[in-house]
Design a protein around this motif. Structure first.
Motif, PDB file in Angstrom:
ATOM      1  N   TRP A 103      48.098  33.485  46.850  1.00  0.00           N
ATOM      2  CA  TRP A 103      47.229  34.582  46.374  1.00  0.00           C
ATOM      3  C   TRP A 103      47.564  35.848  47.164  1.00  0.00           C
ATOM      4  O   TRP A 103      47.633  35.806  48.407  1.00  0.00           O
ATOM      5  CB  TRP A 103      45.768  34.182  46.574  1.00  0.00           C
ATOM      6  CG  TRP A 103      44.777  35.176  46.080  1.00  0.00           C
ATOM      7  CD1 TRP A 103      44.439  35.441  44.783  1.00  0.00           C
ATOM      8  CD2 TRP A 103      43.996  36.073  46.889  1.00  0.00           C
ATOM      9  NE1 TRP A 103      43.497  36.425  44.727  1.00  0.00           N
ATOM     10  CE2 TRP A 103      43.215  36.845  46.000  1.00  0.00           C
ATOM     11  CE3 TRP A 103      43.896  36.309  48.255  1.00  0.00           C
ATOM     12  CZ2 TRP A 103      42.326  37.821  46.447  1.00  0.00           C
ATOM     13  CZ3 TRP A 103      43.005  37.270  48.709  1.00  0.00           C
ATOM     14  CH2 TRP A 103      42.239  38.029  47.805  1.00  0.00           C
ATOM     15  N   PRO A 104      47.814  36.996  46.531  1.00  0.00           N
ATOM     16  CA  PRO A 104      48.360  38.179  47.216  1.00  0.00           C
ATOM     17  C   PRO A 104      47.329  39.038  47.951  1.00  0.00           C
ATOM     18  O   PRO A 104      47.712  39.931  48.704  1.00  0.00           O
ATOM     19  CB  PRO A 104      48.989  38.977  46.071  1.00  0.00           C
ATOM     20  CG  PRO A 104      48.192  38.603  44.856  1.00  0.00           C
ATOM     21  CD  PRO A 104      47.730  37.188  45.074  1.00  0.00           C
ATOM     22  N   GLY A 105      46.007  38.794  47.763  1.00  0.00           N
ATOM     23  CA  GLY A 105      45.000  39.703  48.334  1.00  0.00           C
ATOM     24  C   GLY A 105      44.836  39.522  49.842  1.00  0.00           C
ATOM     25  O   GLY A 105      45.536  38.740  50.479  1.00  0.00           O
ATOM     26  N   LYS A 106      43.858  40.263  50.423  1.00  0.00           N
ATOM     27  CA  LYS A 106      43.629  40.248  51.888  1.00  0.00           C
ATOM     28  C   LYS A 106      42.424  39.350  52.165  1.00  0.00           C
ATOM     29  O   LYS A 106      41.419  39.404  51.452  1.00  0.00           O
ATOM     30  CB  LYS A 106      43.336  41.686  52.334  1.00  0.00           C
ATOM     31  CG  LYS A 106      43.142  41.813  53.843  1.00  0.00           C
ATOM     32  CD  LYS A 106      44.336  42.500  54.521  1.00  0.00           C
ATOM     33  CE  LYS A 106      44.033  42.883  55.967  1.00  0.00           C
ATOM     34  NZ  LYS A 106      44.087  41.751  56.939  1.00  0.00           N
ATOM     35  N   GLN A 107      42.518  38.531  53.222  1.00  0.00           N
ATOM     36  CA  GLN A 107      41.381  37.664  53.599  1.00  0.00           C
ATOM     37  C   GLN A 107      40.820  38.078  54.956  1.00  0.00           C
ATOM     38  O   GLN A 107      41.562  38.461  55.852  1.00  0.00           O
ATOM     39  CB  GLN A 107      41.848  36.207  53.683  1.00  0.00           C
ATOM     40  CG  GLN A 107      42.205  35.565  52.361  1.00  0.00           C
ATOM     41  CD  GLN A 107      42.391  34.082  52.560  1.00  0.00           C
ATOM     42  OE1 GLN A 107      41.398  33.323  52.652  1.00  0.00           O
ATOM     43  NE2 GLN A 107      43.621  33.672  52.687  1.00  0.00           N
ATOM     44  N   ILE A 113      39.022  38.765  49.973  1.00  0.00           N
ATOM     45  CA  ILE A 113      38.059  37.646  50.090  1.00  0.00           C
ATOM     46  C   ILE A 113      37.500  37.701  51.507  1.00  0.00           C
ATOM     47  O   ILE A 113      38.260  37.792  52.480  1.00  0.00           O
ATOM     48  CB  ILE A 113      38.736  36.282  49.855  1.00  0.00           C
ATOM     49  CG1 ILE A 113      39.204  36.149  48.396  1.00  0.00           C
ATOM     50  CG2 ILE A 113      37.761  35.134  50.199  1.00  0.00           C
ATOM     51  CD1 ILE A 113      39.939  34.824  48.097  1.00  0.00           C
ATOM     52  N   VAL A 114      36.146  37.694  51.613  1.00  0.00           N
ATOM     53  CA  VAL A 114      35.508  37.675  52.945  1.00  0.00           C
ATOM     54  C   VAL A 114      34.821  36.318  53.105  1.00  0.00           C
ATOM     55  O   VAL A 114      33.948  35.957  52.320  1.00  0.00           O
ATOM     56  CB  VAL A 114      34.473  38.819  53.086  1.00  0.00           C
ATOM     57  CG1 VAL A 114      33.838  38.805  54.489  1.00  0.00           C
ATOM     58  CG2 VAL A 114      35.138  40.176  52.823  1.00  0.00           C
ATOM     59  N   HIS A 115      35.256  35.569  54.113  1.00  0.00           N
ATOM     60  CA  HIS A 115      34.666  34.241  54.374  1.00  0.00           C
ATOM     61  C   HIS A 115      33.439  34.419  55.271  1.00  0.00           C
ATOM     62  O   HIS A 115      33.566  34.677  56.456  1.00  0.00           O
ATOM     63  CB  HIS A 115      35.673  33.353  55.109  1.00  0.00           C
ATOM     64  CG  HIS A 115      36.913  33.032  54.334  1.00  0.00           C
ATOM     65  ND1 HIS A 115      37.201  31.761  53.888  1.00  0.00           N
ATOM     66  CD2 HIS A 115      37.937  33.817  53.914  1.00  0.00           C
ATOM     67  CE1 HIS A 115      38.364  31.762  53.249  1.00  0.00           C
ATOM     68  NE2 HIS A 115      38.832  32.993  53.239  1.00  0.00           N
ATOM     69  N   GLY A 129      46.758  37.080  41.556  1.00  0.00           N
ATOM     70  CA  GLY A 129      45.644  37.833  42.169  1.00  0.00           C
ATOM     71  C   GLY A 129      44.290  37.392  41.635  1.00  0.00           C
ATOM     72  O   GLY A 129      43.246  37.854  42.074  1.00  0.00           O
ATOM     73  N   SER A 130      44.318  36.447  40.672  1.00  0.00           N
ATOM     74  CA  SER A 130      43.022  36.023  40.110  1.00  0.00           C
ATOM     75  C   SER A 130      42.442  34.871  40.937  1.00  0.00           C
ATOM     76  O   SER A 130      43.167  34.137  41.608  1.00  0.00           O
ATOM     77  CB  SER A 130      43.220  35.552  38.662  1.00  0.00           C
ATOM     78  OG  SER A 130      44.067  34.400  38.658  1.00  0.00           O
ATOM     79  N   VAL A 131      41.110  34.781  40.851  1.00  0.00           N
ATOM     80  CA  VAL A 131      40.379  33.677  41.502  1.00  0.00           C
ATOM     81  C   VAL A 131      39.525  33.038  40.410  1.00  0.00           C
ATOM     82  O   VAL A 131      38.828  33.733  39.673  1.00  0.00           O
ATOM     83  CB  VAL A 131      39.489  34.219  42.655  1.00  0.00           C
ATOM     84  CG1 VAL A 131      38.564  33.118  43.178  1.00  0.00           C
ATOM     85  CG2 VAL A 131      40.374  34.771  43.783  1.00  0.00           C
ATOM     86  N   VAL A 132      39.634  31.696  40.299  1.00  0.00           N
ATOM     87  CA  VAL A 132      38.897  30.977  39.256  1.00  0.00           C
ATOM     88  C   VAL A 132      37.718  30.269  39.914  1.00  0.00           C
ATOM     89  O   VAL A 132      37.894  29.578  40.924  1.00  0.00           O
ATOM     90  CB  VAL A 132      39.801  29.923  38.565  1.00  0.00           C
ATOM     91  CG1 VAL A 132      39.083  29.298  37.377  1.00  0.00           C
ATOM     92  CG2 VAL A 132      41.131  30.545  38.139  1.00  0.00           C
TER      93      VAL A 132
END
Ligand code: FAD
Length: 462
Positions: free
Chosen positions: A186-190, A276-278, A261-264
């Motif tokens: 997944w290409p986004g920032k965590q 995404i912020v955990h 880049g999608s999240v299901v």
């Protein structure tokens, strides 16, 4: 290895000077022990010592990273009314005219309260600041005594032997990260919430926040003030809309992340997200503690422990203050500290090592029978031994499970247990957190109870 400590003052080390270590140092000295407290920062206060510094590793998974202790974010306010947060004989009332007078003040006010406490009880005299504890282990000659190795920020190393070590190093710094299938592509920032301070970096972005507890709710609303959309993914979510925000949505847990880049989510809904912020909590972590396996951390169970405080095989030489979470933290630190201090002086007695172990094993078996995972071990249980997992409804009389725990400890060490007003105030407060909506902190409607509390505070002064 439970040694019968003769009734006299012992030489005791306290590790950490957050809210737990501060009151532990005071109670140990009150009981007649000589205390050396080690604090790796320059000041007392622990996690309430806000810093805008964050760790370079935004998920804080690199074991060699330079650790920033605090997880406090800029907008943080307390999630309990100040009146029920304070220590029993040092009420958390507004102290100075430049403070935050609100019932739910900001983090600066909590730090000021802790600094006032340290001044009032001359805690600094016992503290070695900017001194990190690197190793705690039994001495070769006598396994009932403990060698503490430490290093100051100026690089001076040292070691000292103690009769006992009280561990107060906190447990909100080592993040637990959610497992998300497909996340590696997944290409986004965590980020983990440990490294969240202000929302600016999420301006006009689509952000997913994992976790719906106190920090998750606070941080989502914070980010929603700047982001294009915020999607909270949490267990037990029933509706999609989130009252008060048209750019905030609720979702069930994540099914997988994809390289486009999608999240299901588990209900099939798809969101293309930038970040995404955990907000998925923290791990207990004692890198300095060498106990030859007598104390381990397994899926966030620190054990085996007797009543969340004493490891049967090492008691009373090693003890932990502050492990149970969700509840009246400062009051719990204080009553646990009174118990540890009285056991070390011989005024209170512990059962035999075998008995303590038997009880710990029976408690763990009970959790297992209830299907409760190890990671909820330090949730204080209700009278039937069922952990309070926030499973109550607005109309329920919230069973204050922690009161049984406090009452039991109070009996052991002959100290006062939880005040009835504090129990009732917590009862009102905990329901506000779960059912009061976003602005629960600014809608107070239990004034009579507060008047009673301040009458009790006035008695402390008389
Ligand atoms: P900490 O405050 O983490 O202090 C531990 C100390 O140990 C630190 O000063 C650290 O520098 C030091 N240390 C660690 N390792 C070493 C070492 N090896 N050598 C020397 N020193 C060391 N509780 C409430 O009652 N009300 C709230 O509103 C509330 N809000 C919260 C919000 C957030 C975001 C978080 C994370 C927690 C919140 N809590 C709240 C719970 C919190 O646990 C308590 O408030 C409490 O402050 C924790 O105190 P502590 O002493 O256990 O740990």
């Amino acid at each position: 290895m439970t040694s019968l400590i003769p009734s006299r003052g012992r030489h005791v080390a306290v590790i950490g000077l957050g809210a737990a270590g501060l009151v532990a140092a005071r109670e140990l000295r009150r009981e007649g022990h000589t205390v050396i407290a080690f604090e790796r920062e320059k000041h007392v206060g622990g996690l309430w010592m806000y810093t805008d510094r964050v760790e370079l590793d935004s998920l804080s998974v690199d074991p060699d990273r330079t650790v920033v202790h605090s997880s406090v974010y800029e907008s943080l306010r307390t999630n309990l009314p100040r009146e029920c947060m304070g220590y029993s004989d040092f009420p958390f009332v507004t102290r100075s005219d430049d403070g935050d007078p609100r019932r739910y003040p900001d983090h600066r006010e909590v730090l000021k309260y802790l600094q006032d406490f340290a001044k009032e009880f001359k805690i600094d005299e016992m503290v070695r600041f900017e001194t990190e504890v690197l190793c705690v282990e039994p001495t070769e000659k006598d396994s009932r005594r403990w060698r503490v190795q430490f290093k100051s920020s100026s690089g001076v190393s040292g070691e000292e032997t103690f009769d006992a070590v009280v561990v107060c190093n906190g447990h909100y710094t080592e993040p637990r990260i959610a497992h998300i299938p497909g996340i590696d592509s997944w290409p986004g920032k965590q980020f983990h919430s440990h490294n969240y301070r202000i929302p600016d970096q999420f301006k006009d972005q689509v952000v997913i926040v994992i976790g719906g507890q106190a920090s998750g709710n606070d941080i989502s609303s914070d980010i929603a003030s700047m982001a294009k959309e915020v999607h909270i993914s949490a267990k037990g979510v029933t509706s999609e809309s989130y009252s008060g925000y048209n750019n905030l949505r609720l979702h069930p847990p994540i099914y997988r992340a994809r390289e486009d880049g999608s999240v299901v989510f588990k209900n099939g809904k798809v969101v293309f997200a930038d970040a995404i912020v955990h907000c998925t909590g923290y791990k207990y972590h004692f890198p300095f503690l060498k106990t030859n396996g007598y104390v381990t951390v397994e899926d966030n169970r620190v054990g085996p422990l007797y009543k969340h405080v004493f490891p049967p095989a090492l008691a009373p030489g090693i003890s932990f203050i502050g492990l149970p979470f969700m509840g009246l933290q400062f009051f719990m630190f204080e009553i646990q500290s009174k118990w540890v201090a009285s056991v070390l002086s011989g005024r209170a007695k512990l059962p035999s090592e075998g008995k303590m172990m038997e009880e710990a094993i029976a408690f763990y078996a009970k959790l297992e029978d209830l299907g409760i995972p190890k990671r909820y071990t330090h949730f204080l249980t209700d009278p039937q031994g069922n952990p309070m997992l926030g499973t109550f409804k607005p109309e329920d009389e919230v069973v204050i499970s922690q009161s049984d725990y406090f009452n039991w400890i109070a009996e052991q060490c002959g100290c006062a247990s939880i005040e009835p007003w504090r129990e009732r105030l917590y009862n009102v407060a905990i329901k506000k957190v779960f059912f009061g909506g976003d602005s629960y902190r600014d809608r107070w409607d239990a004034d009579q109870l507060i008047e009673e509390v301040y009458r009790e505070f006035a008695k402390l002064k008389s």
